[in-house]
Design an enzyme around this catalytic site. Structure first.
Site, PDB file in Angstrom:
ATOM      1  N   LYS A 231      -0.928   5.692   8.514  1.00 36.50           N
ATOM      2  CA  LYS A 231      -0.352   5.442   7.712  1.00 36.50           C
ATOM      3  C   LYS A 231      -1.196   5.559   6.978  1.00 36.50           C
ATOM      4  O   LYS A 231      -1.095   6.174   5.632  1.00 36.50           O
ATOM      5  CB  LYS A 231       0.429   4.090   7.899  1.00 36.50           C
TER       6      LYS A 231
ATOM      7  N   LYS B 161      -7.412   0.911  -3.325  1.00 38.60           N
ATOM      8  CA  LYS B 161      -6.538   0.776  -2.370  1.00 38.60           C
ATOM      9  C   LYS B 161      -6.774   2.005  -0.993  1.00 38.60           C
ATOM     10  O   LYS B 161      -6.889   1.655   0.362  1.00 38.60           O
ATOM     11  CB  LYS B 161      -5.138  -0.195  -2.525  1.00 38.60           C
TER      12      LYS B 161
ATOM     13  N   THR C 288       0.488  -1.259   0.482  1.00 39.16           N
ATOM     14  CA  THR C 288       0.026  -0.007   0.026  1.00 39.16           C
ATOM     15  C   THR C 288       0.723   1.014  -0.279  1.00 39.16           C
ATOM     16  O   THR C 288       1.909   1.158   0.923  1.00 39.16           O
ATOM     17  CB  THR C 288      -0.637  -0.095   1.061  1.00 39.16           C
TER      18      THR C 288
END
Lengths: 272, 272
Positions: A239, A173, A96
């Site tokens: 994150k 995503k 990611t």
């Protein structure tokens, strides 16, 4: 080294079960991890451990990577790595990262005649083990066709094709994680306020997460809140919400709600 | 006036179809609305229109109300209204209000020997028509048992019992609306950022709202975003998120995410 061997880079919580699925489906695998001890369980199952990402790659072959963030992927895609992959090789990137980093990586591969395919994954480790992953796939068609059977073998139960341009798979995503994690943060705030108001949060969260808000993520998070156990996740939510904020910046706009969600996650974490 | 007649106060987007369901199931109905012209369609179907809330009430009978906010409910529960309801009467309140207002209303009824039951509703007008409402019920057991067949007759497909204390049903409605509406605001932010980044939001939102985030609300909101039509809602989202913020204040805490969501809704509305 056989030219049919597949490279697999990154054996974290998701990488390890995914690599095991590939091995179990009969593929020859060369595995690498930043901390080498994680390769042992896969070597026991028949994988070959190598000392560097470049050594995991077959010329013209396929290599998968699932790392932590932009920086770890940038550090992996070195000239030595690209030379080893060579023209005709395909790098399937499942980390990611930011869409901007994904586009930069795609260009770096293209210059050397290899192909970068983005394939970030939705799923927790248990879903990887159960081969119930969802994959957001994007990249040149021929490379996607080549790797699709491997994505299925590694546990990609549902593969969503976001076209040939790199970026939309990675953006999906980020959007998905941001939407999931923001729901957690809002639920946490509701849980806290109900408790402060002297109202048992259990019937409320149970009703809502089995009816109007019955998503797998909401149900999992409500379970953690009501059991009093913190979620077994590291810094991933903060994150990924941070990555969404950077995605907005790179598109010359702002994401004030993402900023607020990030701040809420940080407040909750600091309480533990 | 028959003592079996039920009072129904408030014939807005939800109140009108709910009252029509009660009528259709054979109940005698006395209806009142702040603006009297809204009573006409129900009078045509056999309801009797009255000029004030107190006139809609039978002594010791059952009265339903579904209004706009705390202030409209406070304005309705006058001494005249409470006198008309009398000892043994039950007031079923379906307006989305603050838990603190709900508790105040409950006390005001108790002083006069009548019972306040909270029964806020999850559902859009089409769901009211289809008798697919969810109801968050709380209040004294005997009163709940008495009104339950009426809640089923009015379209309460699923009735969730939040106990005898007033407040938890109303709090659940606020929490639910806040969670639903915050998901809309986050989705709006994602939609905006994707567009700014030159990525078509359609495949992303379609994937996410049919898999990981497949709630009825998310699907409805994604449909509006992708069709380019604004959502056909008035000020309800901002109002209910504001109510959640006040709920937090009354519990001597804060709800910074709710504040951020409210600000996001206001920014989006001002763009239209």
């Amino acid at each position: 080294m056989s030219d049919d061997a597949i490279g697999f880079l990154g054996l974290g919580n998701l990488g390890a079960p995914i690599a095991a699925n590939l091995l179990a489906s009969g593929h020859e695998l060369r595995v690498w991890n930043r901390t080498a001890d994680k390769t042992a369980p896969l070597v026991e199952k028949g994988a070959r451990a190598v000392a560097s990402p470049a050594e995991a790659v077959s010329k013209g072959g396929v290599v998968f990577s699932i790392l932590w963030d932009d920086a770890s992927l940038e550090g992996l895609v070195t000239p030595a790595f690209l030379d080893a992959l060579g023209p005709g090789g395909v790098h399937v990137s499942m980390t990611t990262i930011s869409p901007e980093c994904a586009r930069r990586m795609a260009a770096r591969h293209e210059e050397r005649g290899s192909t970068y395919v983005e394939a970030p994954i939705f799923g927790v480790p248990a879903q990887a083990q159960a081969r119930q992953l969802m994959i957001c796939l994007a990249g040149p068609r021929a490379a996607k066709d080549r790797v699709r059977p491997l994505l299925e073998a590694m546990g990609g139960q549902r593969i969503f094709d976001f076209g040939e341009a790199i970026g939309a798979g990675t953006a999906t995503k980020l959007v998905g994680n941001y939407m999931i994690v923001s729901a957690f943060s809002v639920m946490q705030e509701c849980f806290d306020v109900l408790q402060k108001a002297g109202i048992d949060p259990k019937p409320t969260l149970e009703m809502l997460t089995t009816t109007l808000l019955a998503t797998p993520g909401n149900q999992r998070y409500a379970g953690y809140l009501l059991s009093g156990k913190p979620m077994p996740v590291s810094g991933i939510p903060a994150k990924d919400v941070g990555l969404f904020g950077r995605f907005a910046q790179e598109a010359s706009t702002t994401a004030p709600l993402a900023d607020a969600v990030k701040a809420a996650i940080e407040r909750t974490s600091s309480r533990r």
